[in-house]
Design a protein around this motif. Structure first.
Motif, PDB file in Angstrom:
ATOM      1  N   ILE A  76      28.189  40.733  24.452  1.00 25.85           N
ATOM      2  CA  ILE A  76      28.767  39.477  24.944  1.00 25.85           C
ATOM      3  C   ILE A  76      30.162  39.288  24.365  1.00 25.85           C
ATOM      4  CG2 ILE A  76      28.510  36.971  25.020  1.00 25.85           C
ATOM      5  CD1 ILE A  76      25.491  37.380  24.822  1.00 25.85           C
ATOM      6  N   ALA A  77      30.285  39.508  23.030  1.00 20.81           N
ATOM      7  CA  ALA A  77      31.567  39.306  22.361  1.00 20.81           C
ATOM      8  C   ALA A  77      32.610  40.316  22.791  1.00 20.81           C
ATOM      9  CB  ALA A  77      31.374  39.361  20.844  1.00 20.81           C
ATOM     10  N   ARG A  78      32.173  41.468  23.236  1.00 19.71           N
ATOM     11  CA  ARG A  78      33.108  42.519  23.629  1.00 19.71           C
ATOM     12  C   ARG A  78      33.416  42.481  25.115  1.00 19.71           C
ATOM     13  NH1 ARG A  78      37.190  46.083  22.426  1.00 19.71           N
ATOM     14  NH2 ARG A  78      36.977  48.028  23.612  1.00 19.71           N
ATOM     15  N   TYR A  79      32.404  42.776  25.930  1.00 20.27           N
ATOM     16  CA  TYR A  79      32.642  42.955  27.358  1.00 20.27           C
ATOM     17  C   TYR A  79      32.702  41.624  28.105  1.00 20.27           C
ATOM     18  CZ  TYR A  79      31.473  47.615  25.827  1.00 20.27           C
ATOM     19  OH  TYR A  79      31.461  48.798  25.146  1.00 20.27           O
ATOM     20  N   GLY A  80      31.933  40.638  27.663  1.00 22.39           N
ATOM     21  CA  GLY A  80      32.045  39.319  28.281  1.00 22.39           C
ATOM     22  C   GLY A  80      33.416  38.708  28.052  1.00 22.39           C
ATOM     23  N   VAL A  81      33.930  38.850  26.826  1.00 21.62           N
ATOM     24  CA  VAL A  81      35.255  38.325  26.505  1.00 21.62           C
ATOM     25  C   VAL A  81      36.336  39.078  27.272  1.00 21.62           C
ATOM     26  CG1 VAL A  81      36.956  38.114  24.656  1.00 21.62           C
ATOM     27  CG2 VAL A  81      34.594  37.407  24.254  1.00 21.62           C
ATOM     28  N   LEU A  82      36.203  40.412  27.380  1.00 19.32           N
ATOM     29  CA  LEU A  82      37.199  41.186  28.130  1.00 19.32           C
ATOM     30  C   LEU A  82      37.218  40.802  29.607  1.00 19.32           C
ATOM     31  CD1 LEU A  82      36.772  44.762  26.592  1.00 19.32           C
ATOM     32  CD2 LEU A  82      38.689  43.187  26.285  1.00 19.32           C
ATOM     33  N   LEU A  83      36.056  40.533  30.171  1.00 21.04           N
ATOM     34  CA  LEU A  83      36.006  40.074  31.559  1.00 21.04           C
ATOM     35  C   LEU A  83      36.679  38.721  31.713  1.00 21.04           C
ATOM     36  CD1 LEU A  83      32.526  40.887  33.146  1.00 21.04           C
ATOM     37  CD2 LEU A  83      34.765  41.661  33.890  1.00 21.04           C
ATOM     38  N   GLU A  84      36.368  37.815  30.799  1.00 26.11           N
ATOM     39  CA  GLU A  84      36.899  36.453  30.925  1.00 26.11           C
ATOM     40  C   GLU A  84      38.396  36.407  30.663  1.00 26.11           C
ATOM     41  OE1 GLU A  84      35.560  31.929  29.566  1.00 26.11           O
ATOM     42  OE2 GLU A  84      34.544  33.692  28.745  1.00 26.11           O
ATOM     43  N   ARG A  85      38.893  37.309  29.853  1.00 24.36           N
ATOM     44  CA  ARG A  85      40.327  37.358  29.593  1.00 24.36           C
ATOM     45  C   ARG A  85      41.069  38.243  30.578  1.00 24.36           C
ATOM     46  NH1 ARG A  85      40.271  38.071  22.982  1.00 24.36           N
ATOM     47  NH2 ARG A  85      40.029  35.855  22.458  1.00 24.36           N
ATOM     48  N   GLY A  86      40.333  39.065  31.326  1.00 20.26           N
ATOM     49  CA  GLY A  86      40.964  39.980  32.270  1.00 20.26           C
ATOM     50  C   GLY A  86      40.842  39.512  33.696  1.00 20.26           C
ATOM     51  N   PRO A  87      39.901  40.065  34.470  1.00 19.20           N
ATOM     52  CA  PRO A  87      39.787  39.689  35.887  1.00 19.20           C
ATOM     53  C   PRO A  87      39.483  38.212  36.099  1.00 19.20           C
ATOM     54  CG  PRO A  87      38.556  41.698  35.432  1.00 19.20           C
ATOM     55  CD  PRO A  87      38.976  41.155  34.114  1.00 19.20           C
ATOM     56  N   PHE A  88      38.825  37.571  35.142  1.00 23.28           N
ATOM     57  CA  PHE A  88      38.481  36.153  35.299  1.00 23.28           C
ATOM     58  C   PHE A  88      39.413  35.247  34.509  1.00 23.28           C
ATOM     59  CE2 PHE A  88      34.537  38.233  36.503  1.00 23.28           C
ATOM     60  CZ  PHE A  88      34.137  37.497  37.597  1.00 23.28           C
ATOM     61  N   ASP A  89      40.582  35.745  34.146  1.00 20.52           N
ATOM     62  CA  ASP A  89      41.541  34.908  33.437  1.00 20.52           C
ATOM     63  C   ASP A  89      41.954  33.725  34.299  1.00 20.52           C
ATOM     64  OD1 ASP A  89      43.322  34.116  31.421  1.00 20.52           O
ATOM     65  OD2 ASP A  89      44.971  35.184  32.386  1.00 20.52           O
ATOM     66  N   LYS A  90      41.882  32.533  33.738  1.00 21.10           N
ATOM     67  CA  LYS A  90      42.194  31.290  34.440  1.00 21.10           C
ATOM     68  C   LYS A  90      41.256  31.067  35.634  1.00 21.10           C
ATOM     69  CE  LYS A  90      47.058  31.236  33.089  1.00 21.10           C
ATOM     70  NZ  LYS A  90      46.982  32.445  32.247  1.00 21.10           N
ATOM     71  N   ARG A  91      40.063  31.629  35.562  1.00 17.42           N
ATOM     72  CA  ARG A  91      39.063  31.459  36.621  1.00 17.42           C
ATOM     73  C   ARG A  91      37.704  31.165  35.965  1.00 17.42           C
ATOM     74  NH1 ARG A  91      38.593  36.692  39.377  1.00 17.42           N
ATOM     75  NH2 ARG A  91      37.200  35.565  40.773  1.00 17.42           N
ATOM     76  N   SER A  92      37.677  30.146  35.134  1.00 18.41           N
ATOM     77  CA  SER A  92      36.468  29.836  34.376  1.00 18.41           C
ATOM     78  C   SER A  92      35.303  29.497  35.293  1.00 18.41           C
ATOM     79  CB  SER A  92      36.732  28.661  33.413  1.00 18.41           C
ATOM     80  OG  SER A  92      37.753  28.989  32.499  1.00 18.41           O
ATOM     81  N   ALA A  93      35.559  28.750  36.356  1.00 18.03           N
ATOM     82  CA  ALA A  93      34.487  28.376  37.274  1.00 18.03           C
ATOM     83  C   ALA A  93      33.921  29.614  37.978  1.00 18.03           C
ATOM     84  CB  ALA A  93      34.993  27.366  38.302  1.00 18.03           C
ATOM     85  N   ASP A  94      34.775  30.559  38.335  1.00 21.74           N
ATOM     86  CA  ASP A  94      34.289  31.782  38.974  1.00 21.74           C
ATOM     87  C   ASP A  94      33.425  32.596  38.021  1.00 21.74           C
ATOM     88  OD1 ASP A  94      35.642  31.096  41.263  1.00 21.74           O
ATOM     89  OD2 ASP A  94      37.414  32.288  40.789  1.00 21.74           O
ATOM     90  N   TYR A  95      33.781  32.588  36.740  1.00 18.73           N
ATOM     91  CA  TYR A  95      32.984  33.324  35.755  1.00 18.73           C
ATOM     92  C   TYR A  95      31.631  32.654  35.549  1.00 18.73           C
ATOM     93  CZ  TYR A  95      32.026  36.114  31.596  1.00 18.73           C
ATOM     94  OH  TYR A  95      31.465  36.986  30.688  1.00 18.73           O
TER      95      TYR A  95
END
Length: 284
Positions: A76-95
């Motif tokens: 979660i701390a690794r790949y979840g964070v990378l997703l949220e900071r990468g493809p889902f950056d500024k897309r919290s609702a989509d995540y």
């Protein structure tokens, strides 16, 4: 070198919430504050005893403190964070919608007897890893410093490790199925010319806006009455590419002006396929 407090504050909101919730659930079990079978998924208890919390609580239990629990939390701390900071950056609702869709898909699969598992937090984490592997297929991953492979093969490598360590594989497999279903509906199917059918619902945008954490570009919900229009700018696809969806009048005027200028002036940039002298129709 950042302190643990600084690292915690730097985490994106959705991954931080989910990771802390899983950690608190296991910590409560360590102090014998509840029986884990009271939060396990059981459709008989859900429909006959109306214990509807089981549909949600099972997604926050990664098991007791153990190496297996630590690995899932690190995912979660690794790949979840990378997703949220990468493809889902500024897309919290989509995540958030991705996690909700994954949870709903897993609940449907758990209704099949041979796919049932009492706790599906590990499956949801594996879904996150699978989506990450499709978003970063060429990333170099080192497994315990022994094997280096591309990110595309990470879910299969983790599946093989669970097999070697004797961990149950069913939750990993259904997590990969849920992840592939989400990636297919949001990326592969639209790229093949199909309709985008997994748009984030309005109520998810409202929850994120009410939560007050994270940023949602192109959100249809207005966060602040004094903040202007909430739906503006550019949208972001899952693969991180930009596609302009709306423009303000000033942007349209600038675009028209640039078009007129380009019609009057020769292009002097590099990489132009056809360049040379232009001639007016009159021949002057």
């Amino acid at each position: 070198m950042s302190t643990p407090a600084q690292y915690y504050q730097s985490l994106p909101p959705v991954s931080k919430f989910y990771g802390v919730a899983c950690l608190m659930t296991t910590s409560a079990l360590y102090f014998d504050l509840y029986d884990p079978w009271n939060i396990a998924i059981s459709y008989q208890d859900v429909f006959k005893r109306f214990q509807v919390w089981r549909l949600i609580s099972n997604f926050f239990f990664l098991g007791p403190f153990s190496p297996f629990f630590a690995i899932r939390l690190i995912m979660i701390a690794r790949y979840g964070v990378l997703l949220e900071r990468g493809p889902f950056d500024k897309r919290s609702a989509d995540y958030v919608w991705m996690l909700i869709f994954g949870a709903l898909s897993l609940l449907v699969m758990a209704a099949i007897p041979f796919l049932w598992t009492p706790f599906m937090a590990g499956s949801l984490v594996f879904m996150i890893v699978y989506v990450w592997s499709r978003e970063f297929p060429n990333a170099q991953i080192s497994i315990y410093g022994v094997v280096t492979l591309k990110g595309f093969y990470l879910p299969w490598a983790l599946l093989a490790l669970d097999l070697i360590f004797g961990a149950p594989l069913m939750e990993d497999i259904i997590g990969m199925v849920a992840g592939h279903l989400y990636y297919f509906l949001t990326v592969l199917h639209p790229l093949a010319g199909g309709k985008y059918v997994l748009k984030t619902p309005l109520w998810v945008h409202k929850i994120v806006a009410h939560w007050g954490e994270g940023i949602q570009v192109n959100s249809p919900v207005q966060h602040d009455p004094n903040a202007g229009v909430a739906f503006r700018g550019r949208s972001y696809r899952l693969n991180g590419n930009r596609a302009q969806t709306s423009t303000t009048p000033s942007e349209q005027e600038q675009g028209q002006e640039q078009t007129n200028n380009s019609a009057r002036q020769p292009n002097s940039g590099d990489g132009v396929a056809f360049r040379g002298k232009g001639y007016r129709l009159s021949g002057h």
